[in-house]
Design a protein around this motif. Sequence first.
Motif, PDB file in Angstrom:
ATOM      1  N   VAL A 107       1.717  -1.976  18.253  1.00 14.21           N
ATOM      2  CA  VAL A 107       2.342  -1.795  19.564  1.00 14.21           C
ATOM      3  C   VAL A 107       2.417  -0.306  19.893  1.00 14.21           C
ATOM      4  CG1 VAL A 107       4.447  -2.154  20.890  1.00 14.21           C
ATOM      5  CG2 VAL A 107       3.622  -3.948  19.380  1.00 14.21           C
ATOM      6  N   LEU A 108       2.753   0.507  18.903  1.00 15.05           N
ATOM      7  CA  LEU A 108       2.685   1.961  19.037  1.00 15.05           C
ATOM      8  C   LEU A 108       1.541   2.423  18.130  1.00 15.05           C
ATOM      9  CD1 LEU A 108       6.476   2.903  19.030  1.00 15.05           C
ATOM     10  CD2 LEU A 108       4.951   2.539  20.985  1.00 15.05           C
ATOM     11  N   PRO A 109       0.355   2.624  18.681  1.00 20.27           N
ATOM     12  CA  PRO A 109      -0.832   2.853  17.859  1.00 20.27           C
ATOM     13  C   PRO A 109      -0.740   4.139  17.032  1.00 20.27           C
ATOM     14  CG  PRO A 109      -1.414   2.345  20.137  1.00 20.27           C
ATOM     15  CD  PRO A 109       0.047   2.601  20.107  1.00 20.27           C
ATOM     16  N   VAL A 110      -1.477   4.129  15.914  1.00 21.94           N
ATOM     17  CA  VAL A 110      -1.642   5.307  15.068  1.00 21.94           C
ATOM     18  C   VAL A 110      -3.100   5.740  15.190  1.00 21.94           C
ATOM     19  CG1 VAL A 110      -1.576   6.229  12.728  1.00 21.94           C
ATOM     20  CG2 VAL A 110       0.174   4.605  13.477  1.00 21.94           C
ATOM     21  N   ILE A 111      -3.294   7.025  15.465  1.00 24.95           N
ATOM     22  CA  ILE A 111      -4.634   7.593  15.612  1.00 24.95           C
ATOM     23  C   ILE A 111      -4.906   8.472  14.397  1.00 24.95           C
ATOM     24  CG2 ILE A 111      -6.131   9.076  17.000  1.00 24.95           C
ATOM     25  CD1 ILE A 111      -4.386   8.328  19.417  1.00 24.95           C
ATOM     26  N   GLU A 112      -6.073   8.286  13.784  1.00 19.65           N
ATOM     27  CA  GLU A 112      -6.463   9.149  12.668  1.00 19.65           C
ATOM     28  C   GLU A 112      -7.884   9.640  12.922  1.00 19.65           C
ATOM     29  OE1 GLU A 112      -6.597   9.200   7.772  1.00 19.65           O
ATOM     30  OE2 GLU A 112      -5.363   7.748   8.858  1.00 19.65           O
ATOM     31  N   THR A 325       9.724  -1.435   0.166  1.00 23.24           N
ATOM     32  CA  THR A 325       8.542  -0.592   0.050  1.00 23.24           C
ATOM     33  C   THR A 325       7.838  -0.866  -1.281  1.00 23.24           C
ATOM     34  OG1 THR A 325       9.563   1.112   1.405  1.00 23.24           O
ATOM     35  CG2 THR A 325       7.711   1.786   0.003  1.00 23.24           C
ATOM     36  N   ILE A 326       6.525  -1.064  -1.200  1.00 22.90           N
ATOM     37  CA  ILE A 326       5.756  -1.372  -2.404  1.00 22.90           C
ATOM     38  C   ILE A 326       4.677  -0.313  -2.607  1.00 22.90           C
ATOM     39  CG2 ILE A 326       6.150  -3.840  -2.192  1.00 22.90           C
ATOM     40  CD1 ILE A 326       3.301  -4.118  -1.150  1.00 22.90           C
ATOM     41  N   THR A 327       4.237  -0.190  -3.835  1.00 25.61           N
ATOM     42  CA  THR A 327       3.116   0.686  -4.189  1.00 25.61           C
ATOM     43  C   THR A 327       2.063  -0.164  -4.889  1.00 25.61           C
ATOM     44  OG1 THR A 327       4.569   2.601  -4.425  1.00 25.61           O
ATOM     45  CG2 THR A 327       2.412   2.714  -5.486  1.00 25.61           C
ATOM     46  N   THR A 328       0.837  -0.112  -4.384  1.00 23.44           N
ATOM     47  CA  THR A 328      -0.226  -0.962  -4.899  1.00 23.44           C
ATOM     48  C   THR A 328      -1.523  -0.161  -4.947  1.00 23.44           C
ATOM     49  OG1 THR A 328      -1.548  -2.940  -4.435  1.00 23.44           O
ATOM     50  CG2 THR A 328      -0.583  -1.823  -2.557  1.00 23.44           C
ATOM     51  N   PRO A 329      -2.425  -0.479  -5.868  1.00 21.02           N
ATOM     52  CA  PRO A 329      -3.715   0.223  -5.892  1.00 21.02           C
ATOM     53  C   PRO A 329      -4.664  -0.225  -4.787  1.00 21.02           C
ATOM     54  CG  PRO A 329      -3.623  -1.434  -7.635  1.00 21.02           C
ATOM     55  CD  PRO A 329      -2.257  -1.384  -7.029  1.00 21.02           C
ATOM     56  N   THR A 330      -4.278  -1.215  -4.002  1.00 22.74           N
ATOM     57  CA  THR A 330      -5.137  -1.757  -2.960  1.00 22.74           C
ATOM     58  C   THR A 330      -4.614  -1.341  -1.588  1.00 22.74           C
ATOM     59  OG1 THR A 330      -5.589  -3.674  -4.354  1.00 22.74           O
ATOM     60  CG2 THR A 330      -6.166  -3.847  -2.013  1.00 22.74           C
ATOM     61  N   PRO A 337       4.180  -0.979   9.610  1.00 23.03           N
ATOM     62  CA  PRO A 337       5.078  -0.027  10.272  1.00 23.03           C
ATOM     63  C   PRO A 337       5.325   1.175   9.377  1.00 23.03           C
ATOM     64  CG  PRO A 337       5.959  -2.269  10.364  1.00 23.03           C
ATOM     65  CD  PRO A 337       4.793  -2.305   9.434  1.00 23.03           C
ATOM     66  N   GLY A 338       5.302   2.344   9.985  1.00 23.62           N
ATOM     67  CA  GLY A 338       5.522   3.557   9.214  1.00 23.62           C
ATOM     68  C   GLY A 338       4.279   4.118   8.565  1.00 23.62           C
ATOM     69  N   GLY A 339       3.151   3.377   8.653  1.00 22.59           N
ATOM     70  CA  GLY A 339       1.919   3.894   8.100  1.00 22.59           C
ATOM     71  C   GLY A 339       1.795   3.695   6.597  1.00 22.59           C
ATOM     72  N   VAL A 340       0.745   4.279   6.063  1.00 24.54           N
ATOM     73  CA  VAL A 340       0.419   4.145   4.641  1.00 24.54           C
ATOM     74  C   VAL A 340       0.374   5.542   4.020  1.00 24.54           C
ATOM     75  CG1 VAL A 340      -1.282   3.333   2.957  1.00 24.54           C
ATOM     76  CG2 VAL A 340      -0.926   2.063   5.078  1.00 24.54           C
ATOM     77  N   THR A 341       1.007   5.690   2.880  1.00 25.19           N
ATOM     78  CA  THR A 341       0.941   6.935   2.128  1.00 25.19           C
ATOM     79  C   THR A 341       0.031   6.736   0.924  1.00 25.19           C
ATOM     80  OG1 THR A 341       3.189   7.547   2.794  1.00 25.19           O
ATOM     81  CG2 THR A 341       2.260   8.684   0.874  1.00 25.19           C
ATOM     82  N   HIS A 471      -5.880   6.251  -7.202  1.00 25.31           N
ATOM     83  CA  HIS A 471      -5.210   6.140  -5.907  1.00 25.31           C
ATOM     84  C   HIS A 471      -4.271   4.935  -5.901  1.00 25.31           C
ATOM     85  CE1 HIS A 471      -7.967   9.114  -4.708  1.00 25.31           C
ATOM     86  NE2 HIS A 471      -9.020   8.318  -4.532  1.00 25.31           N
ATOM     87  N   THR A 472      -3.092   5.148  -5.383  1.00 26.25           N
ATOM     88  CA  THR A 472      -2.204   4.033  -5.057  1.00 26.25           C
ATOM     89  C   THR A 472      -1.714   4.216  -3.626  1.00 26.25           C
ATOM     90  OG1 THR A 472      -0.231   5.176  -5.907  1.00 26.25           O
ATOM     91  CG2 THR A 472      -1.434   3.753  -7.445  1.00 26.25           C
ATOM     92  N   TYR A 473      -1.345   3.132  -2.994  1.00 25.34           N
ATOM     93  CA  TYR A 473      -0.914   3.159  -1.598  1.00 25.34           C
ATOM     94  C   TYR A 473       0.518   2.642  -1.510  1.00 25.34           C
ATOM     95  CZ  TYR A 473      -5.904   3.637  -0.928  1.00 25.34           C
ATOM     96  OH  TYR A 473      -7.202   4.068  -0.983  1.00 25.34           O
ATOM     97  N   THR A 474       1.364   3.416  -0.846  1.00 26.49           N
ATOM     98  CA  THR A 474       2.767   3.050  -0.675  1.00 26.49           C
ATOM     99  C   THR A 474       3.016   2.721   0.793  1.00 26.49           C
ATOM    100  OG1 THR A 474       3.432   4.497  -2.496  1.00 26.49           O
ATOM    101  CG2 THR A 474       5.155   3.821  -0.951  1.00 26.49           C
ATOM    102  N   TYR A 475       3.579   1.552   1.050  1.00 24.16           N
ATOM    103  CA  TYR A 475       3.874   1.170   2.426  1.00 24.16           C
ATOM    104  C   TYR A 475       4.954   0.092   2.430  1.00 24.16           C
ATOM    105  CZ  TYR A 475       0.806  -2.809   1.353  1.00 24.16           C
ATOM    106  OH  TYR A 475       0.241  -3.913   0.797  1.00 24.16           O
TER     107      TYR A 475
END
Length: 668
Positions: A107-112, A325-330, A337-341, A471-475
Amino acid sequence: MKIQRLSTRPTRASVLVIVLITSAILGFILASYLILINAQNRSVTRSQTWNSVMPIVEAGIEEALAHLNKNGLTNLFLSPWTNVSGMAVTGRSLNGGGYMVSITTNVLPVIECSGYTTPPTAFGYLPTEAPPVLFAQIANQPTTAIGARKIYRSVRVTTSNGALFAKGMVARGGISFAGQNVTTDSFDSADPNYSTNGQWDPAKRKGNGDVASNSGGANIVDIGNGNVIGHAATGPGGTIAVGSGGVIGDLAFVSGGGRGIEAGHASSDMNQSFPDVVCPFAGGFSPNSGSISTTNYSFGTSVVTTVNMPSPMPNPPITTNVGLTITTPTRPPYWPPGGVTRNDIVVTSTLYPTNDYENVTTNTITVTTNAMPTPLPAGVIITNIVVVTNATLPTPAPTGFITTNTAFVYNATVAPSVGPPITYVGTVTNRVVTTGKNKGTFYDYWAIQSYVYNERSYTYIIPNAYTYTMHTYTYTPIVSYTYNVVTTNAATITSQKYDIVLDSYDYVIDNLSGSVYVRGNARLHVTSSISFKGQSGLTIGPGASLMLYMDGASTDIAGNGVLNMSGNAANFQYFGTANNTSINIHGNGGFCGVIYAPYADFTLGGGGNNNQDFIGASVVNSVRMNGHFNFHYDENLARMGPTSRYMITSWIEVGPMDTWLASNNLLP
């Protein structure tokens, strides 16, 4: 007479030495200068190349914003934008550089955007080579064969679609509350905690009935004895006047009998643009009259929570409920929401990684031993040979050639040892002396002094650990969606004739007056005047909507005012062009809708018989409220009402998307 000639050889030698020393000094100075110039040139080149990427990145973000503002979320995948993993993606090449930019469908887009440029030829390098010193300290550069030839930078921005009605009452100029008990407050038609069936409820009202002037004049906002349950703002340098009975503050402060301005509820930082209104259609139908069977509607609301996004989308806003909030290698399949770190962790392990991680470094140790290893390790084994001279022969005897160093012993009185260790070589000669002073047995032989032989050892390298970046991804994942489902009960009461009936068409009319009923999703262009008096008025039926473009000078709403049967202010949108200079709502004429008329002086008078005199929001040139008038701002307009443009709310530089781009065959 003998003439002596002086020799010039020492003088010539001194001159030569001086010339050589001077030349060496000048050469050293010149070489130092050239080294300094070269270092400065490399530093400038590095800075210019690094900085030149950012305008390219900004160009990509600007293209994404333009695409969003022109086509919206519903048409993100128009050419040249393609759907890649649920994101709209496109890219461009720009004279030695380029960018790849993506837009999420939130709804509120993220541009990268990842931009790149090619470094100067003098600093280029092959894909198989390590980066040169010039760019060795630029972090997170692509490691792929193609990407390694370019310098990358990436930026991620979050957006908001700037609400046209982010505040309740906004004016370019002055705001004046001249009456008694003039009140502003707010409610939320989408939240049952702050509305009843989507309607304003005095028991559930909120404290965001803000008023704001864009001007910086003295006392440009004059509250008088009114009640502003919210905040008041002016432009830079502006001031706010409050009478002895007036108050500006939150709901508790105003309800508790507070007076004056509550701390933190006034500011002078208002700064808003007011674009002109242009009617989006040039021609249209002339409206007809007709009879309408009036239907009485009662509304009910139930709350639904589901793990799936509803389709079709309901009209009330959807609340996204998120989990822990979870952290996963995938990487997640959607943009949460809040994006991916992305977390980059350097791991050192004795086991080779099973996943295809980047930059696996093999750490090794060197082993030296006298025995050949079994089994043989991979790699080269170096045989070290050391020549040893020793008085005794080692046990076991070394393999290979052994040299014996000897010395001749004459007239020894003790025979050499014949058992191990052997102390002589060859034969032993003995003589027996029986006469003379020295009698006895004497021995002659070659005595062994030392042994010379080769001693071997073996040196080889074996791996003992592997270092790589994992790499792991937290979101924060979405776990469910909550939204309101509106139910209605309808009953036909009577049939009534209306002077004007509007359906789902574009209409053009000179003068708007009499009784008007909207039963479709209509757009109406009024070229001259709007006037409702007596029993006349504007009725917007349930499920209908009206976008009214006023190109005339004056709008006068009295009589029955505006009856918006849905109770949703977004269903009646009034837009005044630069020709529209006056809007007057008075008498008992209620109003439920939004007004955007930046050149119109807005007057609200009368009131007192209706607690819902004005529901919605307004953006005008000036505001004057007389009598007993209530202004209720619907906060849902900031979410569901008209929007201006998508705007950037945050900007952060991130690591280049080279891995993701390469995996999708998008890397330039």
